[in-house]
Motif scaffolding. Structure first.
Motif, mmCIF file in Angstrom:
data_model
loop_
_atom_site.group_PDB
_atom_site.id
_atom_site.type_symbol
_atom_site.label_atom_id
_atom_site.label_comp_id
_atom_site.label_asym_id
_atom_site.label_seq_id
_atom_site.Cartn_x
_atom_site.Cartn_y
_atom_site.Cartn_z
ATOM 1 N N ASP A 290 0.507 -1.411 0.065
ATOM 2 C CA ASP A 290 -0.173 -0.241 0.272
ATOM 3 C C ASP A 290 0.764 1.486 -0.739
ATOM 4 N N TYR A 291 0.216 2.724 0.031
ATOM 5 C CA TYR A 291 1.181 3.670 0.054
ATOM 6 C C TYR A 291 1.718 4.070 1.127
ATOM 7 N N ARG A 292 2.090 2.766 2.146
ATOM 8 C CA ARG A 292 2.808 2.777 3.323
ATOM 9 C C ARG A 292 4.299 1.803 2.632
ATOM 10 N N GLY A 293 4.156 1.414 1.749
ATOM 11 C CA GLY A 293 4.856 -0.012 2.026
ATOM 12 C C GLY A 293 4.723 -1.204 3.055
ATOM 13 N N GLN A 294 3.729 -1.179 3.072
ATOM 14 C CA GLN A 294 2.736 -2.673 3.445
ATOM 15 C C GLN A 294 2.442 -3.728 2.849
ATOM 16 N N ARG A 295 2.489 -4.787 3.047
ATOM 17 C CA ARG A 295 1.323 -5.283 2.531
ATOM 18 C C ARG A 295 0.224 -5.334 2.481
ATOM 19 N N GLU A 312 -11.288 -4.158 -6.634
ATOM 20 C CA GLU A 312 -11.407 -3.651 -5.832
ATOM 21 C C GLU A 312 -10.926 -3.366 -4.434
ATOM 22 N N GLU A 313 -9.763 -4.331 -4.082
ATOM 23 C CA GLU A 313 -9.357 -4.084 -3.253
ATOM 24 C C GLU A 313 -8.296 -3.042 -3.614
ATOM 25 N N VAL A 314 -8.087 -2.507 -4.383
ATOM 26 C CA VAL A 314 -7.106 -1.297 -4.239
ATOM 27 C C VAL A 314 -7.993 0.076 -4.504
ATOM 28 N N SER A 315 -8.915 0.164 -5.505
ATOM 29 C CA SER A 315 -9.599 1.193 -5.027
ATOM 30 C C SER A 315 -10.153 1.675 -3.379
ATOM 31 N N LYS A 316 -10.297 0.353 -2.587
ATOM 32 C CA LYS A 316 -10.825 0.801 -1.158
ATOM 33 C C LYS A 316 -9.307 1.304 -0.744
ATOM 34 N N GLN A 317 -7.804 1.497 -1.291
ATOM 35 C CA GLN A 317 -6.915 1.675 -0.842
ATOM 36 C C GLN A 317 -7.413 3.372 -0.260
ATOM 37 N N PRO A 318 -6.877 3.659 0.359
ATOM 38 C CA PRO A 318 -6.520 5.326 0.977
ATOM 39 C C PRO A 318 -6.613 6.403 0.049
ATOM 40 N N TYR A 319 -5.586 6.081 -1.026
ATOM 41 C CA TYR A 319 -5.435 7.076 -1.780
ATOM 42 C C TYR A 319 -5.578 6.117 -3.241
ATOM 43 N N GLY A 320 -6.016 5.349 -3.434
ATOM 44 C CA GLY A 320 -6.903 5.009 -4.463
ATOM 45 C C GLY A 320 -5.353 3.732 -5.598
ATOM 46 N N TYR A 321 -4.529 3.590 -4.969
ATOM 47 C CA TYR A 321 -3.020 2.996 -5.401
ATOM 48 C C TYR A 321 -2.980 2.347 -4.762
ATOM 49 N N SER A 322 -1.578 1.574 -5.488
ATOM 50 C CA SER A 322 -0.530 0.289 -4.631
ATOM 51 C C SER A 322 0.179 0.713 -5.618
ATOM 52 N N TRP A 323 1.660 -0.121 -5.077
ATOM 53 C CA TRP A 323 2.640 -0.657 -5.400
ATOM 54 C C TRP A 323 3.070 -1.606 -5.281
ATOM 55 N N GLY A 394 5.108 12.153 -3.923
ATOM 56 C CA GLY A 394 5.265 13.794 -3.462
ATOM 57 C C GLY A 394 4.945 13.918 -2.074
ATOM 58 N N THR A 395 5.013 12.528 -0.916
ATOM 59 C CA THR A 395 4.149 12.668 0.465
ATOM 60 C C THR A 395 5.486 11.567 1.056
ATOM 61 N N SER A 396 5.704 11.883 1.767
ATOM 62 C CA SER A 396 6.413 11.174 2.994
ATOM 63 C C SER A 396 5.851 9.829 3.785
ATOM 64 N N GLU A 397 4.844 8.613 2.735
ATOM 65 C CA GLU A 397 4.229 7.835 3.558
ATOM 66 C C GLU A 397 4.766 6.910 3.903
ATOM 67 N N VAL A 398 5.707 6.520 2.687
ATOM 68 C CA VAL A 398 6.745 5.071 2.812
ATOM 69 C C VAL A 398 7.496 5.124 3.070
ATOM 70 N N SER A 399 7.117 4.317 4.659
ATOM 71 C CA SER A 399 8.166 3.992 5.294
ATOM 72 C C SER A 399 9.662 2.878 5.196
ATOM 73 N N ALA A 400 10.299 3.635 5.765
ATOM 74 C CA ALA A 400 11.448 2.528 4.974
ATOM 75 C C ALA A 400 12.214 1.370 5.716
ATOM 76 N N GLU A 401 11.384 1.668 7.211
ATOM 77 C CA GLU A 401 11.684 0.098 7.601
ATOM 78 C C GLU A 401 10.072 -0.768 7.981
ATOM 79 N N THR A 402 9.029 -0.395 7.404
ATOM 80 C CA THR A 402 7.615 -0.878 7.338
ATOM 81 C C THR A 402 8.238 -1.457 5.519
#
Length: 533
Positions: A290-295, A312-323, A394-402
Motif C-alpha cells: 500500500d501507500y506506506r510500503g506495507q503488504r 476492488e481492493e486497490v480502489s478501497k486503498q486510502p489513495y486508490g493506488y498500490s505499489w 509526492g508524500t512521505s508516507e512510505v516508511s523505509a522501516e515498514t
C-alpha cells in the motif's frame, strides 16, 4: 450535406464492426463503415491488444492433454460471472460463445491465415472460487495488431461494395416510419455536416471506458469512492454517447456499471490521449504493497486470479493506488506490458527475438520501465527505494522501516520452500508452476531482496479502465431490444457496444480472453443474420 444509401451502415470501425462487414460483404451485401477515428488507426483498440482468446476443446488443448468442452466452459462462465435470474440474453450469448467459439472463431481465424502460439496459459483461475477450471488462454501469433490488420485485408476484395468514412463523428440516429434508417453528424475537423442512410444500422462504437467522468458515475458502489486518479486504456472515442442515443430510442442498455478494469495501470510516458495508461500483466512473484510500503492483506493481492476483486481492493486503498515491489530477475522473467505496442516481437512475428526474451529474460522491458516510466523507482536497498517512492508520490508516507520489514517477511516465507510456507501467494505460485504453460513465466520461489537478482524496483499502480461488461441488449441475431423484449426495427449492435452480446454476456466477472473473441462472435452472428435478410 452528403447522403449515401446502402444495405448496411456500421457505426464504428473497430474489430467487431470490421468482422460484421466481412460477413456481409462475403454474402454480397453493400456496406458503409463510418468511424470517428483516422484511417491510420482503422481496426480500433484491437490493434493495441495483446491478442489472447479463450476457447474450449481446441486441437491445441487436446495436444496438451487438457480435457475441456463447451459444457465445462459454460459451467465455469455462469458460475464465475455471478449472473442473475433476469440475465436471459447475457446467458444466451454465453452459451453461444461456449458452443461456437471453436468453429466460428478459432477455426474461422485459422482459415484466414492467423496462427496461435502452441503454449496455452491458465488465466483468471479464481481466488476463493474456481474461475477457469482448465487452461484456455490461446495467444494469437502477431497479437491483436495482426488480427485487426488481417480482418481489414479481408475487406479489400469487396471494395466495390464498401464505403469507408473516416473522421466522421456520428451525433445522432434517424428514424423513418418507425425504423432506424441512418445517422447524421459532422466530419472532423472541418465541421462539414453529413447524413448516411441504409436499410439496417449496426452499432459498433465500443464501451464507455474512454470517458472517465462517466466511469466515475457508473463506479460500482461496493468498491467505495472512485480513486482520485484513474487511467484509461480504452479507445478515446468509447464515450458511451451511442448508448445514450439507443436509450433515447427506447433500447435497453444494461449493466454498464460492470467494468473490466485492471489494478496494474501506470502512466504512459508518451500519452496519446488524456489520462492514457498502460497495464502490466502482473508478475506473480511481486509483493503488492500500500501507500506506506506495507503488504496489502490479509489476503495478498496477486494478478490473474480474480481481476475484479483485485481492482476492488486497490480502489478501497486510502489513495486508490498500490505499489508492486520486485527485482530485476522477476521483471525479466515474469513481467509483460499488455498490448501490441510493448510486445514488438509478438506483434511483428519475430520468432527468434520472441523466444530469446521469453527464455533468457526480457531486458527490454526492464530498461523501458527503469528509464522511461515516471511511476517506477529503482534502488539497491529498501531504504533507498522508499525515498524514491516518496519522491514519485509526492508524500512521505512510505516508511523505509515498514518496507524493509515487508520484504524480509516475504523472503523468510520463500526460504521455507513450497512445502513449508503458509503464505497464500507462495502457495499459489507453487500451483502456477505445476502447469507447464505457466511455469516458464513464473520464478521458482524468488526472494525479493536477493542481491544476485537486483536491483529492486517499485512500480506505482493505478486502476486502468479498459472494457465495459455491460451494454446494449441484443438477441442472438444482434437485434437491439427494448425493455419489453421486442426488437427495434433496423437496429443492431455488436462487440463491446453490446456488452459483447446481450448487454453483458460476461456477467459480473470475465474468464479473460473473451473480449476480442466476443467481438468476432457477435460480428459474425450479426453479419450472417443481416446477410440472410
Amino acid at each position: 450535406m452528403a447522403n449515401r444509401e446502402g444495405d448496411v451502415l456500421i457505426i464504428g470501425g473497430g474489430l467487431a464492426g470490421v468482422v460484421t462487414a466481412v460477413e456481409l460483404l462475403e454474402q454480397g451485401r453493400s456496406v458503409t463503415i463510418v468511424d470517428r477515428a483516422e484511417r491510420e488507426v482503422f481496426g480500433g483498440q484491437a490493434r493495441e491488444a495483446l491478442g489472447g482468446m479463450t476457447y474450449c476443446g481446441t486441437p491445441q488443448q487436446r495436444r496438451a492433454g487438457i480435457e475441456d468442452s463447451a459444457d465445462q466452459l459454460y459451467e465455469d462462465w455462469i458460475r464465475y460471472g455471478l449472473f442473475s435470474e433476469e440475465d436471459h440474453w447475457p446467458k444466451a450469448w454465453a452459451r453461444a460463445y461456449a458452443d461456437h467459439c471453436v468453429e466460428d472463431i478459432y477455426f474461422w481465424l485459422r482459415g484466414r491465415g492467423l496462427k496461435y502460439l502452441p503454449v496455452i496459459t491458465w488465466g483468471e483461475r479464481g481466488l476463493n472460487e474456481v474461475g477457469n477450471s482448465v487452461p484456455r488462454y490461446h495467444l494469437l501469433w502477431g497479437g491483436g495488431y495482426t488480427l485487426a490488420t488481417r480482418m481489414i485485408e479481408l475487406l479489400k476484395p469487396h471494395e466495390s461494395r464498401l464505403t469507408l468514412c473516416f473522421n466522421h463523428h456520428v451525433q445522432g440516429l434517424k428514424e423513418t416510419a418507425g425504423r432506424v434508417s441512418g445517422c447524421h453528424g459532422v466530419v472532423e475537423p472541418e465541421g462539414i455536416e453529413f447524413e448516411l442512410s441504409a436499410e439496417n444500422i449496426v452499432i459498433a462504437t465500443g464501451g464507455v471506458g474512454g470517458d472517465l467522468g462517466l466511469v466515475r458515475k457508473l463506479w460500482p458502489p461496493e468498491w467505495g469512492k472512485p480513486p482520485e486518479t484513474l487511467l484509461t486504456g480504452a479507445h478515446k472515442f468509447s464515450d458511451g454517447k451511442m448508448h445514450q442515443q439507443i436509450e433515447q430510442l427506447g433500447g435497453n442498455v444494461t449493466h454498464l456499471s460492470r467494468m473490466w478494469n485492471y489494478a496494474t495501470g501506470f502512466h504512459h510516458p508518451k500519452p496519446r490521449k488524456a489520462d492514457h495508461g498502460l497495464a502490466l500483466l502482473p508478475p506473480r512473484s511481486a509483493i503488492w504493497v500500500d501507500y506506506r510500503g506495507q503488504r496489502i492483506g490479509p489476503e495478498p493481492l496477486m494478478g490473474a486470479f480474480d481481476t475484479r476483486w483485485t481492482c476492488e481492493e486497490v480502489s478501497k486503498q486510502p489513495y486508490g493506488y498500490s505499489w508492486s515491489i520486485l527485482n530485476r530477475k522477476v521483471v525479466e522473467k515474469e513481467l509483460m506490458i499488455s498490448g501490441s505496442e510493448h510486445n514488438p516481437a509478438l506483434r511483428d512475428r519475430k520468432l527468434f527475438t520472441f523466444l530469446k526474451e521469453n527464455i533468457l529474460g526480457n531486458k527490454r522491458v526492464w530498461n523501458y520501465l527503469a528509464t522511461e516510466v515516471g511511476d517506477v523507482a529503482v534502488a539497491n536497498t529498501p531504504e533507498q527505494l522508499a525515498v524514491k517512492m516518496n519522491e514519485i508520490a509526492g508524500t512521505s508516507e512510505v516508511s523505509a522501516e515498514t518496507l524493509r520489514a515487508t520484504v524480509e517477511a516475504y523472503d523468510r516465507e520463500v526460504e521455507l520452500g513450497p512445502e513449508q510456507t503458509t503464505d497464500a501467494q507462495l502457495k499459489r505460485i507453487k500451483k502456477l508452476r505445476e502447469w507447464k504453460g505457466d511455469r516458464p513465466k513464473v520464478c521458482n520461489f524468488q526472494k525479493i531482496a536477493d542481491p544476485k537478482a537486483g536491483p529492486l524496483m517499485a512500480i506505482r499502480q493505478f486502476i486502468l479502465c479498459r472494457k465495459s461488461l455491460g451494454g446494449i441488449q441484443t438477441d442472438l441475431e444482434g437485434r437491439v431490444l427494448r425493455a419489453d423484449g421486442n426488437a427495434i426495427d433496423g437496429l443492431y449492435a455488436v462487440g463491446e457496444a453490446s456488452g459483447f452480446g446481450g448487454g453483458g454476456s460476461n456477467g459480473v466477472r470475465s474468464l479473460e480472453g473473451t473480449f476480442l473473441a466476443g467481438c468476432v462472435l457477435t460480428g459474425r452472428f450479426t453479419g450472417r443474420a443481416l446477410g440472410k435478410g
